[in-house]
Enzyme design. Structure first.
Site, PDB file in Angstrom:
ATOM      1  CG  ASP A  28      72.250  21.457  31.744  1.00  0.00           C
ATOM      2  OD1 ASP A  28      72.315  20.644  30.820  1.00  0.00           O
ATOM      3  OD2 ASP A  28      71.180  21.943  32.154  1.00  0.00           O
ATOM      4  CG  ASN A  29      73.629  16.166  30.392  1.00  0.00           C
ATOM      5  OD1 ASN A  29      72.744  16.989  30.196  1.00  0.00           O
ATOM      6  ND2 ASN A  29      73.405  14.870  30.335  1.00  0.00           N
ATOM      7  CB  THR A  43      67.007  18.749  26.727  1.00  0.00           C
ATOM      8  OG1 THR A  43      67.062  18.627  28.160  1.00  0.00           O
ATOM      9  CG2 THR A  43      66.656  17.407  26.119  1.00  0.00           C
ATOM     10  CG  ASP A  51      75.601  12.811  32.733  1.00  0.00           C
ATOM     11  OD1 ASP A  51      74.894  12.455  33.700  1.00  0.00           O
ATOM     12  OD2 ASP A  51      75.328  12.527  31.554  1.00  0.00           O
ATOM     13  CG  LEU A  68      79.221  18.791  40.875  1.00  0.00           C
ATOM     14  CD1 LEU A  68      80.145  18.997  39.678  1.00  0.00           C
ATOM     15  CD2 LEU A  68      77.924  19.590  40.665  1.00  0.00           C
ATOM     16  CG  LEU A 102      64.787  21.992  38.188  1.00  0.00           C
ATOM     17  CD1 LEU A 102      65.447  22.574  39.413  1.00  0.00           C
ATOM     18  CD2 LEU A 102      64.130  23.107  37.408  1.00  0.00           C
ATOM     19  CB  ALA A 154      62.336  18.972  39.250  1.00  0.00           C
ATOM     20  CE1 TYR A 157      61.011  13.157  33.139  1.00  0.00           C
ATOM     21  CE2 TYR A 157      58.682  12.692  33.458  1.00  0.00           C
ATOM     22  CZ  TYR A 157      59.746  13.581  33.477  1.00  0.00           C
ATOM     23  OH  TYR A 157      59.539  14.895  33.847  1.00  0.00           O
TER      24      TYR A 157
HETATM   25  P1  NAD Z   1      64.485  20.435  29.994  1.00  0.00           P
HETATM   26  O1  NAD Z   1      64.700  19.206  29.218  1.00  0.00           O
HETATM   27  O2  NAD Z   1      64.330  21.725  29.270  1.00  0.00           O
HETATM   28  O3  NAD Z   1      65.639  20.645  31.066  1.00  0.00           O
HETATM   29  C1  NAD Z   1      66.337  19.587  31.660  1.00  0.00           C
HETATM   30  C2  NAD Z   1      67.774  20.029  31.846  1.00  0.00           C
HETATM   31  O4  NAD Z   1      68.502  18.981  32.500  1.00  0.00           O
HETATM   32  C3  NAD Z   1      68.487  20.289  30.518  1.00  0.00           C
HETATM   33  O5  NAD Z   1      69.276  21.438  30.610  1.00  0.00           O
HETATM   34  C4  NAD Z   1      69.353  19.047  30.335  1.00  0.00           C
HETATM   35  O6  NAD Z   1      70.485  19.285  29.522  1.00  0.00           O
HETATM   36  C5  NAD Z   1      69.695  18.720  31.766  1.00  0.00           C
HETATM   37  N1  NAD Z   1      70.064  17.319  31.997  1.00  0.00           N
HETATM   38  C6  NAD Z   1      69.398  16.206  31.584  1.00  0.00           C
HETATM   39  N2  NAD Z   1      70.043  15.100  32.013  1.00  0.00           N
HETATM   40  C7  NAD Z   1      71.114  15.532  32.716  1.00  0.00           C
HETATM   41  C8  NAD Z   1      72.185  14.870  33.379  1.00  0.00           C
HETATM   42  N3  NAD Z   1      72.266  13.525  33.421  1.00  0.00           N
HETATM   43  N4  NAD Z   1      73.151  15.619  33.969  1.00  0.00           N
HETATM   44  C9  NAD Z   1      73.090  16.977  33.922  1.00  0.00           C
HETATM   45  N5  NAD Z   1      72.117  17.651  33.291  1.00  0.00           N
HETATM   46  C10 NAD Z   1      71.136  16.936  32.709  1.00  0.00           C
HETATM   47  O7  NAD Z   1      63.188  20.158  30.899  1.00  0.00           O
HETATM   48  P2  NAD Z   1      62.392  21.126  31.863  1.00  0.00           P
HETATM   49  O8  NAD Z   1      61.007  21.232  31.369  1.00  0.00           O
HETATM   50  O9  NAD Z   1      63.169  22.345  32.137  1.00  0.00           O
HETATM   51  O10 NAD Z   1      62.340  20.216  33.177  1.00  0.00           O
HETATM   52  C11 NAD Z   1      63.205  20.448  34.281  1.00  0.00           C
HETATM   53  C12 NAD Z   1      62.908  19.436  35.372  1.00  0.00           C
HETATM   54  O11 NAD Z   1      61.544  19.584  35.781  1.00  0.00           O
HETATM   55  C13 NAD Z   1      63.075  17.983  34.950  1.00  0.00           C
HETATM   56  O12 NAD Z   1      63.623  17.262  36.015  1.00  0.00           O
HETATM   57  C14 NAD Z   1      61.671  17.513  34.677  1.00  0.00           C
HETATM   58  O13 NAD Z   1      61.524  16.146  34.900  1.00  0.00           O
HETATM   59  C15 NAD Z   1      60.878  18.335  35.677  1.00  0.00           C
HETATM   60  N6  NAD Z   1      59.498  18.525  35.208  1.00  0.00           N
HETATM   61  C16 NAD Z   1      59.207  19.421  34.238  1.00  0.00           C
HETATM   62  C17 NAD Z   1      57.896  19.558  33.810  1.00  0.00           C
HETATM   63  C18 NAD Z   1      57.506  20.538  32.756  1.00  0.00           C
HETATM   64  O14 NAD Z   1      56.325  20.537  32.377  1.00  0.00           O
HETATM   65  N7  NAD Z   1      58.366  21.399  32.258  1.00  0.00           N
HETATM   66  C19 NAD Z   1      56.881  18.753  34.361  1.00  0.00           C
HETATM   67  C20 NAD Z   1      57.239  17.829  35.336  1.00  0.00           C
HETATM   68  C21 NAD Z   1      58.537  17.727  35.776  1.00  0.00           C
END
Ligand code: NAD
Ligand code: UDP
Length: 347
Positions: free
Chosen positions: A56-57, A60, A81, A86, A98, A139, A170
């Site tokens: 994770d980077n 968020t 990142d 990696l 994810l 995801a 996105y």
């Molecule tokens: P979130 O923002 O809480 O988690 C995303 C994670 O990815 C975070 O820990 C962030 O630090 C990490 N991240 C972001 N860019 C990165 C990068 N370049 N390299 C490494 N790490 C990176 O969001 P979430 O709700 O947990 O969503 C997780 C995944 O599920 C995402 O891909 C999102 O698009 C997908 N998703 C979520 C939902 C939802 O409702 N929660 C809906 C549709 C899709």
């Protein structure tokens, strides 16, 4: 936080999973594992007895989300990142991608990086899955349907996405990622499973995440105005995180008949105003509604057709919105007690 260790060991061992069935112990990479969904997924996989590496980077994600997991010697965290490749020694059985901020205000902060995360990040992780012979979970999102003109949305719908707007980094990034998944499956025989996830909520969302469920609950707990964007007549269908994680794991372990994207979400649809009323009722807050500008390209309606998930995965959500909001409110209330600043910085 634990450093990466023991990669590639123990995969011949076995363990007893949640189902009580004996299953082989896997080594698993969760990219985005410190985020909201990722941290729940890491916990679930560790509970099943697997070795889990979280990359994770922390854009968020939070170390607090995975702090409890670091006491487990089968868990390790790498700050990385995914837009860069990696390198990990040893075998991997599964990769879950994810990694990507999911909240509109968060992914719009640096839209170019969001696009890079979706495209370069997915490409790098798919290459890794190919090298390691690992199964790959992507995801994806209901945002691939954009502002849908077909309702509810089934997987056969191609969507209505604006390719030139604030959500495009996105929506189009995730669509490109799906195309990469398709091509790695076709060209390189990588086992790829794509979930189109619909609005999911629950504990471990950030208080300042910006998405609607966390915003409303945190605002209600603080007695602040509840911010309704637009008229509040737009709809979403909200899935509780435990249901979603269950669907993700079922999907990646599904047999070879599941080759195309699968909707995962709760098909019960609410207006945003109804959600606000539920939160007000449950919290007993004195907060009033504050009407705000609707963001550009905000989808007017969204509800998944989950027939495919029901048929192929034997999956459907079991936790309805009232119960999920109760659990999520309890989480944010305890956060407020433990560290008031975590809440007061919010929304
Ligand atoms: P979130 O923002 O809480 O988690 C995303 C994670 O990815 C975070 O820990 C962030 O630090 C990490 N991240 C972001 N860019 C990165 C990068 N370049 N390299 C490494 N790490 C990176 O969001 P979430 O709700 O947990 O969503 C997780 C995944 O599920 C995402 O891909 C999102 O698009 C997908 N998703 C979520 C939902 C939802 O409702 N929660 C809906 C549709 C899709
Ligand atoms: N929304 C709202 N108030 C908020 C946050 C969001 O009314 O404080 C609305 C938003 O405009 C959208 C819906 O709630 O119509 C869901 O927004 P969210 O950001 O959670 O997810 P997404 O738009 O990606 O579905």
């Amino acid at each position: 936080m634990r450093k990466i260790q023991n990669i590639g060991t123990k995969i011949s061992l076995s363990s007893i999973g949640r189902s009580g069935k004996k299953q082989s112990r896997k080594t698993i990479l969760v990219a985005g594992g410190a985020g909201f969904l990722g941290s729940h997924l890491c916990k679930r996989l560790l509970d099943e007895g697997h070795t889990v590496i979280c990359a994770d980077n922390f854009q968020t994600g939070r170390s607090a989300n995975v702090l409890e997991l670091t006491t487990n010697s089968s868990f390790s965290v790498i700050r990385h990142d995914v837009i860069k490749p990696l390198k990990l020694a040893g075998p991997l059985d599964e990769i879950y991608n994810l990694a990507c901020a999911a909240s509109p205000p968060k992914y719009q902060q640096d839209p170019i990086h969001t696009m890079q995360t979706c495209v370069n990040g997915t490409l790098n992780l798919l290459n890794m899955a190919r090298d390691k012979g690992a199964r790959f979970f992507q995801a994806s999102t209901s945002e691939v349907y954009g502002d849908p003109v077909v309702h509810p949305q089934s997987e056969g719908y191609f969507g209505n996405v604006n390719p030139y707007g604030p959500r495009s980094c996105y929506d189009e990034g995730k669509r490109a990622a799906e195309a990469l998944c398709h091509d790695f499956a076709e060209r390189y025989d990588v086992t790829v499973k794509v979930a189109r996830i619909f609005n999911t909520y629950g504990p471990q969302m950030l208080a300042d995440d910006g998405r609607v469920v966390s915003n409303f609950i945190v605002q209600a707990l603080r007695g602040e105005p509840i911010t309704i964007y637009g008229s509040g007549s737009q709809t979403r269908s909200f899935c509780y995180v435990d249901d979603l994680v269950d669907g993700i794991v079922k999907l990646i372990r599904s047999d070879g008949s599941v080759t195309t994207p699968v909707n995962l979400g709760n098909p019960v649809e609410f207006t945003i105003r109804q959600l606000a009323e539920l939160v007000i009722e449950q919290t007993g807050t004195g907060s009033h509604l504050k009407m705000c500008t609707l963001p550009v390209d905000d989808p007017k309606q969204r509800r998944p057709d989950i027939s495919k998930a029901k048929q192929t995965l034997n999956w459907e959500p079991s936790i309805m919105l009232a119960e999920g909001v109760r659990r999520t409110t309890a989480y944010f209330a305890s956060q407020l007690q433990a560290e008031p600043q975590a809440i007061s910085e919010s929304a």
